[in-house]
Write an enzyme that holds these catalytic residues in place. Structure first.
Site, PDB file in Angstrom:
ATOM      1  N   ARG A 154       0.834  -1.210   0.000  1.00  0.00           N
ATOM      2  CA  ARG A 154       0.000   0.000   0.000  1.00  0.00           C
ATOM      3  C   ARG A 154       0.865   1.255   0.000  1.00  0.00           C
ATOM      4  O   ARG A 154       0.552   2.236  -0.684  1.00  0.00           O
ATOM      5  CB  ARG A 154      -0.924   0.010   1.221  1.00  0.00           C
ATOM      6  CG  ARG A 154      -2.019  -1.042   1.185  1.00  0.00           C
ATOM      7  CD  ARG A 154      -2.976  -0.873   2.357  1.00  0.00           C
ATOM      8  NE  ARG A 154      -3.700   0.399   2.280  1.00  0.00           N
ATOM      9  CZ  ARG A 154      -4.468   0.866   3.267  1.00  0.00           C
ATOM     10  NH1 ARG A 154      -4.586   0.181   4.398  1.00  0.00           N
ATOM     11  NH2 ARG A 154      -5.112   2.013   3.130  1.00  0.00           N
TER      12      ARG A 154
ATOM     13  N   THR B 252       1.118  11.505  13.014  1.00  0.00           N
ATOM     14  CA  THR B 252       0.525  10.232  12.580  1.00  0.00           C
ATOM     15  C   THR B 252       0.375   9.259  13.749  1.00  0.00           C
ATOM     16  O   THR B 252       1.096   9.344  14.740  1.00  0.00           O
ATOM     17  CB  THR B 252       1.372   9.586  11.471  1.00  0.00           C
ATOM     18  OG1 THR B 252       2.722   9.393  11.943  1.00  0.00           O
ATOM     19  CG2 THR B 252       1.395  10.455  10.222  1.00  0.00           C
ATOM     20  N   PRO B 253      -0.562   8.284  13.614  1.00  0.00           N
ATOM     21  CA  PRO B 253      -0.879   7.345  14.696  1.00  0.00           C
ATOM     22  C   PRO B 253      -0.107   6.039  14.558  1.00  0.00           C
ATOM     23  O   PRO B 253       0.732   5.876  13.667  1.00  0.00           O
ATOM     24  CB  PRO B 253      -2.374   7.119  14.489  1.00  0.00           C
ATOM     25  CG  PRO B 253      -2.511   7.141  12.997  1.00  0.00           C
ATOM     26  CD  PRO B 253      -1.522   8.155  12.492  1.00  0.00           C
TER      27      PRO B 253
ATOM     28  N   ASN C  50      -1.490   2.828  14.098  1.00  0.00           N
ATOM     29  CA  ASN C  50      -2.144   1.625  13.584  1.00  0.00           C
ATOM     30  C   ASN C  50      -1.657   1.186  12.211  1.00  0.00           C
ATOM     31  O   ASN C  50      -1.692   0.003  11.892  1.00  0.00           O
ATOM     32  CB  ASN C  50      -3.671   1.809  13.576  1.00  0.00           C
ATOM     33  CG  ASN C  50      -4.126   3.004  12.767  1.00  0.00           C
ATOM     34  OD1 ASN C  50      -3.549   4.086  12.863  1.00  0.00           O
ATOM     35  ND2 ASN C  50      -5.164   2.824  11.977  1.00  0.00           N
TER      36      ASN C  50
ATOM     37  N   PRO D 120       5.893  11.017  13.971  1.00  0.00           N
ATOM     38  CA  PRO D 120       5.155   9.749  14.026  1.00  0.00           C
ATOM     39  C   PRO D 120       4.824   9.388  15.459  1.00  0.00           C
ATOM     40  O   PRO D 120       5.388   9.950  16.407  1.00  0.00           O
ATOM     41  CB  PRO D 120       6.151   8.752  13.425  1.00  0.00           C
ATOM     42  CG  PRO D 120       7.493   9.306  13.770  1.00  0.00           C
ATOM     43  CD  PRO D 120       7.326  10.818  13.745  1.00  0.00           C
ATOM     44  N   SER D 121       3.916   8.444  15.617  1.00  0.00           N
ATOM     45  CA  SER D 121       3.596   7.955  16.955  1.00  0.00           C
ATOM     46  C   SER D 121       4.853   7.446  17.648  1.00  0.00           C
ATOM     47  O   SER D 121       5.657   6.718  17.054  1.00  0.00           O
ATOM     48  CB  SER D 121       2.564   6.825  16.869  1.00  0.00           C
ATOM     49  OG  SER D 121       2.461   6.153  18.113  1.00  0.00           O
ATOM     50  N   GLU D 122       5.000   7.813  18.911  1.00  0.00           N
ATOM     51  CA  GLU D 122       6.149   7.337  19.685  1.00  0.00           C
ATOM     52  C   GLU D 122       6.089   5.830  19.914  1.00  0.00           C
ATOM     53  O   GLU D 122       7.084   5.216  20.311  1.00  0.00           O
ATOM     54  CB  GLU D 122       6.241   8.076  21.021  1.00  0.00           C
ATOM     55  CG  GLU D 122       5.102   7.853  21.993  1.00  0.00           C
ATOM     56  CD  GLU D 122       3.861   8.704  21.697  1.00  0.00           C
ATOM     57  OE1 GLU D 122       2.924   8.644  22.513  1.00  0.00           O
ATOM     58  OE2 GLU D 122       3.828   9.403  20.666  1.00  0.00           O
TER      59      GLU D 122
ATOM     60  N   GLU E 275      -8.313  13.506  10.586  1.00  0.00           N
ATOM     61  CA  GLU E 275      -8.949  12.205  10.347  1.00  0.00           C
ATOM     62  C   GLU E 275      -8.998  11.510  11.704  1.00  0.00           C
ATOM     63  O   GLU E 275      -7.970  11.099  12.229  1.00  0.00           O
ATOM     64  CB  GLU E 275      -8.157  11.406   9.308  1.00  0.00           C
ATOM     65  CG  GLU E 275      -8.964  10.301   8.639  1.00  0.00           C
ATOM     66  CD  GLU E 275      -9.168   9.096   9.549  1.00  0.00           C
ATOM     67  OE1 GLU E 275     -10.260   9.001  10.159  1.00  0.00           O
ATOM     68  OE2 GLU E 275      -8.256   8.274   9.648  1.00  0.00           O
TER      69      GLU E 275
ATOM     70  N   ARG F 214      -8.089  -0.376  12.729  1.00  0.00           N
ATOM     71  CA  ARG F 214      -8.252   0.516  11.590  1.00  0.00           C
ATOM     72  C   ARG F 214      -9.438   1.419  11.878  1.00  0.00           C
ATOM     73  O   ARG F 214     -10.448   0.959  12.403  1.00  0.00           O
ATOM     74  CB  ARG F 214      -8.519  -0.275  10.299  1.00  0.00           C
ATOM     75  CG  ARG F 214      -7.344  -1.122   9.843  1.00  0.00           C
ATOM     76  CD  ARG F 214      -7.669  -1.821   8.534  1.00  0.00           C
ATOM     77  NE  ARG F 214      -8.766  -2.750   8.696  1.00  0.00           N
ATOM     78  CZ  ARG F 214      -9.343  -3.405   7.692  1.00  0.00           C
ATOM     79  NH1 ARG F 214      -8.942  -3.178   6.452  1.00  0.00           N
ATOM     80  NH2 ARG F 214     -10.322  -4.251   7.910  1.00  0.00           N
ATOM     81  N   CYS F 215      -9.330   2.672  11.490  1.00  0.00           N
ATOM     82  CA  CYS F 215     -10.479   3.555  11.697  1.00  0.00           C
ATOM     83  C   CYS F 215     -11.672   3.076  10.883  1.00  0.00           C
ATOM     84  O   CYS F 215     -12.820   3.367  11.221  1.00  0.00           O
ATOM     85  CB  CYS F 215     -10.120   4.994  11.340  1.00  0.00           C
ATOM     86  SG  CYS F 215      -9.403   5.206   9.712  1.00  0.00           S
TER      87      CYS F 215
ATOM     88  N   GLU G 277     -15.775   3.996  19.939  1.00  0.00           N
ATOM     89  CA  GLU G 277     -14.959   3.247  18.983  1.00  0.00           C
ATOM     90  C   GLU G 277     -14.108   2.236  19.727  1.00  0.00           C
ATOM     91  O   GLU G 277     -13.237   2.598  20.518  1.00  0.00           O
ATOM     92  CB  GLU G 277     -14.051   4.195  18.194  1.00  0.00           C
ATOM     93  CG  GLU G 277     -13.193   3.471  17.171  1.00  0.00           C
ATOM     94  CD  GLU G 277     -12.274   4.402  16.382  1.00  0.00           C
ATOM     95  OE1 GLU G 277     -11.911   4.046  15.249  1.00  0.00           O
ATOM     96  OE2 GLU G 277     -11.910   5.469  16.906  1.00  0.00           O
TER      97      GLU G 277
END
Length: 484
Positions: free
Chosen positions: A109, A157-158, A160, A184-186, A256, A289-290, A384
Site C-alpha cells: 500500500r 501520525t498514529p 495503527n 510519528p507515533s512514539e 482524520e 483501523r479507523c 470506537e
C-alpha cells in the site's frame, strides 16, 4: 511470551532527521515488541529547540524540483520499497505487533501511495475560464495554478498503520513541492524513519521531510502552534483532534479522527459472502483501523444463520506470534489496549450481551471475539472499540438500520450487503458517513481516491493522494487578454 527487555536481534537505534543531519539526544524513547517484550529500538526525545529548528529550516527552504523530478523521486522510492518488502515489513511487525501478512500488505500500500503521488505530480490540474460569458464580460481568460504553501506542513501520525499513515502525509507533500515536519507515533517510530531514509536515497532533498520524535506532553503544542506552520494534518483520536482544532489558530487543518463503522447485512444478502466480509473487516490489522467493522448490523430474519457463520470463521482465524507467517493476526498495540477491549466485552456481557467466542487475553495478544444480543447503548458499540471485536446487533427494517447506523457520534465509512437497488440508493443517500461501500468492507478504497469522514470522524476534508494534494496547495489565479 518471553520476558520483557531482551534486545531484539534487529534492534535499531535511530536519530532525529533535521536539515539533512542525524541528530542524537541523551534522552530517548524505548520501543518494545508488543508480543515478546523485546526492546526493538530507541528514538531520541526531541527538545523544543529541535522542533523549532526543524520548522525554521522547513519554512526557509524553497524546492525547485520540477514535476518530473518529484515524480521520479517518488517512483524510485516505491521501487526501492517493493524490492525491500521483507525488510520493511519486518520493522512494522516488530514494533507494532501486526502479523507478517498485514505488514507485507501495508508495504504494498505504501508503494501504491508513492506511485499514485508520482502520477499526480505529473498532472497540471490548472483550469482556464473564458470571461465573455455575460453581457458585461470581457475578452479575457482566467487561468489557475496550484502552488506549495508558504510555510511548513506539520504532520502527526498514529500507530495503527506505522508506515502507510506516514506515506499518506509525506507523498502528497513531496508531489506538491512542500516542506513537512513529521512526528510519528512514539509507539511505532521506526517505520517512519525507514521510509524517510528510503526517500532520501531516492533523491529527496532532506529539507523537504524532517522527522521528529519525542514526548507528546513536551512537543505536541509546538507541532501545532509554531509560527512557521501553515497547515496541520493529523490522524488519530477525537479528543486530540479537537484539541488541535482549538489550538491551531489561523492555520489550515485536516483531521482524520477515527470511526465506528457498520457492516449492514440485509435480509436478501448472500450470508457466506457477507460473513467473509464481516470477519475480514473486523480482524485484519488486528482490528486497529479507523475503517474496521466495529458494528455488525444484521436483519433479524437472517441473524441466527449469519451469526453462526461469523463464529465459525472467527474460530478459524489464526492469531498469535506476529512473526509467524501462518498467523492471520498478531497482537494489538500494547497490553493496555488489550485490557480495554477485554473490559468492554466483559461490561457488555454483564449488561446482557452473549459472548460466543474469544475475549481471551495474554499481554497484548487479544483473541478475535464475537458477541451478540448487543444493545446500541453499550460502550463496546457506542464508542470506537479499536480492536478485533465483532459485536452483532439486529434490526427489523431498513429505517431502523439507517437510524442505528447514524446513531453514533462518528461518520467515517460503512459497508452494505444487499442486492436491492432501492436499499442501495437509500443507504447511499441517508447514511451519515464519508463512504458507503456496497458488497465490501467499510475500509475499502484505493490510495488515490478521496477518504475521510464527517461528525466526530473529521471536518469533511478528505485524504487520499489526490484530495490531499489539493489541501496541501494554494490556488492562484491570473488573467490575461484573450481576443477570441
Amino acid at each position: 511470551m518471553n520476558a520483557p527487555h531482551k534486545l531484539h536481534p534487529e534492534f535499531r537505534a535511530e536519530a532525529l532527521r533535521i536539515g539533512g543531519e542525524k541528530v542524537t539526544r541523551e534522552r530517548i524513547i524505548e520501543v518494545f515488541n508488543p508480543y515478546s517484550g523485546d526492546l526493538v529500538g530507541t528514538v531520541p526525545k526531541a527538545s523544543l529547540d529541535d522542533v523549532r529548528r526543524a520548522f525554521s529550516i522547513a519554512k526557509q527552504y524553497r524546492s525547485t524540483l520540477t514535476r518530473f523530478e518529484r515524480a521520479n523521486i517518488l517512483d524510485k522510492a516505491a521501487a526501492l520499497l517493493r524490492a525491500r518488502t521483507a525488510e520493511a515489513a519486518a520493522i512494522i511487525t516488530m514494533e507494532s505487533g501486526l502479523c507478517k501478512k498485514d505488514a507485507v500488505y501495508e508495504i504494498g500500500r505504501v508503494a501504491d501511495v508513492l506511485g499514485f503521488a508520482a502520477g499526480e505530480a505529473l498532472k497540471d490540474d490548472g483550469q482556464a475560464f473564458s470571461c465573455d460569458l455575460t453581457p458585461h464580460g470581457k475578452k479575457r481568460r482566467v487561468v489557475t495554478q496550484r502552488e506549495p504553501l508558504l510555510g511548513a506542513i506539520s504532520a502527526i501520525t498514529p500507530f495503527n498503520h506505522p508506515m502507510n499513515q506516514v506515506a499518506h502525509k509525506v507523498a502528497p507533500s513531496i508531489a506538491t513541492n512542500n516542506r513537512m515536519v513529521l512526528k510519528p507515533s512514539e509507539k511505532v517510530p521506526l517505520s517512519a524513519y525507514y521510509l524517510a531514509d528510503t526517500l532520501y536515497e531516492a533523491g529527496l532533498p532532506p529539507e523537504m521531510l524532517q522527522v521528529i520524535t519525542g514526548d507528546p506532553m513536551e512537543i505536541a503544542d509546538e507541532m501545532i502552534t509554531n509560527e512557521n506552520i501553515d497547515m496541520i494534518t493529523f490522524t488519530g483520536g477525537v479528543s486530540i483532534g479537537k484539541y488541535i482544532a482549538s489550538k491551531a489558530g489561523y492555520r489550515r487543518i485536516v483531521l482524520e479522527l477515527g470511526g465506528n463503522d457498520p457492516l449492514i447485512v440485509m435480509e436478501d444478502a448472500d450470508l457466506d459472502r457477507a460473513s467473509d466480509l464481516a470477519v475480514q473487516g473486523s480482524y485484519k490489522n488486528s482490528g486497529q483501523r479507523c475503517t474496521a467493522v466495529k458494528r455488525m448490523l444484521v436483519h433479524r430474519d437472517i441473524a441466527a444463520q449469519f451469526t453462526e457463520l461469523v463464529v465459525e470463521k472467527t474460530r478459524a482465524w489464526k492469531y498469535g506470534d506476529p512473526a509467524d507467517g501462518a498467523n492471520d493476526m498478531g497482537t494489538v498495540i500494547d497490553e493496555a489496549a488489550a485490557r480495554l477491549f477485554e473490559a468492554r466485552v466483559n461490561e457488555a456481557v454483564a449488561q446482557g450481551a452473549r459472548l460466543l467466542v474469544g475475549n481471551k487475553r495474554e499481554g497484548a495478544l487479544y483473541s478475535p471475539t464475537v458477541i451478540d444480543r448487543v444493545d446500541p447503548k453499550m460502550t463496546v458499540v457506542r464508542e470506537e472499540t479499536f480492536g478485533p471485536v465483532s459485536p452483532i446487533l439486529t434490526f427489523g427494517s431498513i429505517d431502523e438500520a439507517i437510524a442505528m447506523s447514524n446513531g453514533t457520534a462518528f461518520g467515517l465509512s460503512s459497508g452494505v450487503c444487499t442486492n436491492r437497488l432501492d436499499y442501495v440508493t437509500r443507504f447511499t443517500n441517508e447514511l451519515q458517513v464519508g463512504t458507503v461501500n456496497v458488497w465490501e468492507v467499510p475500509g475499502y478504497r484505493i490510495e488515490l481516491t478521496p477518504f475521510g469522514g464527517i461528525k466526530d470522524s473529521g471536518l469533511g476534508y478528505k485524504e487520499g493522494v489526490q484530495e490531499a494534494m489539493k489541501s496541501f496547495t494554494n490556488t492562484k489565479t491570473f488573467t490575461l487578454p484573450w481576443g477570441i
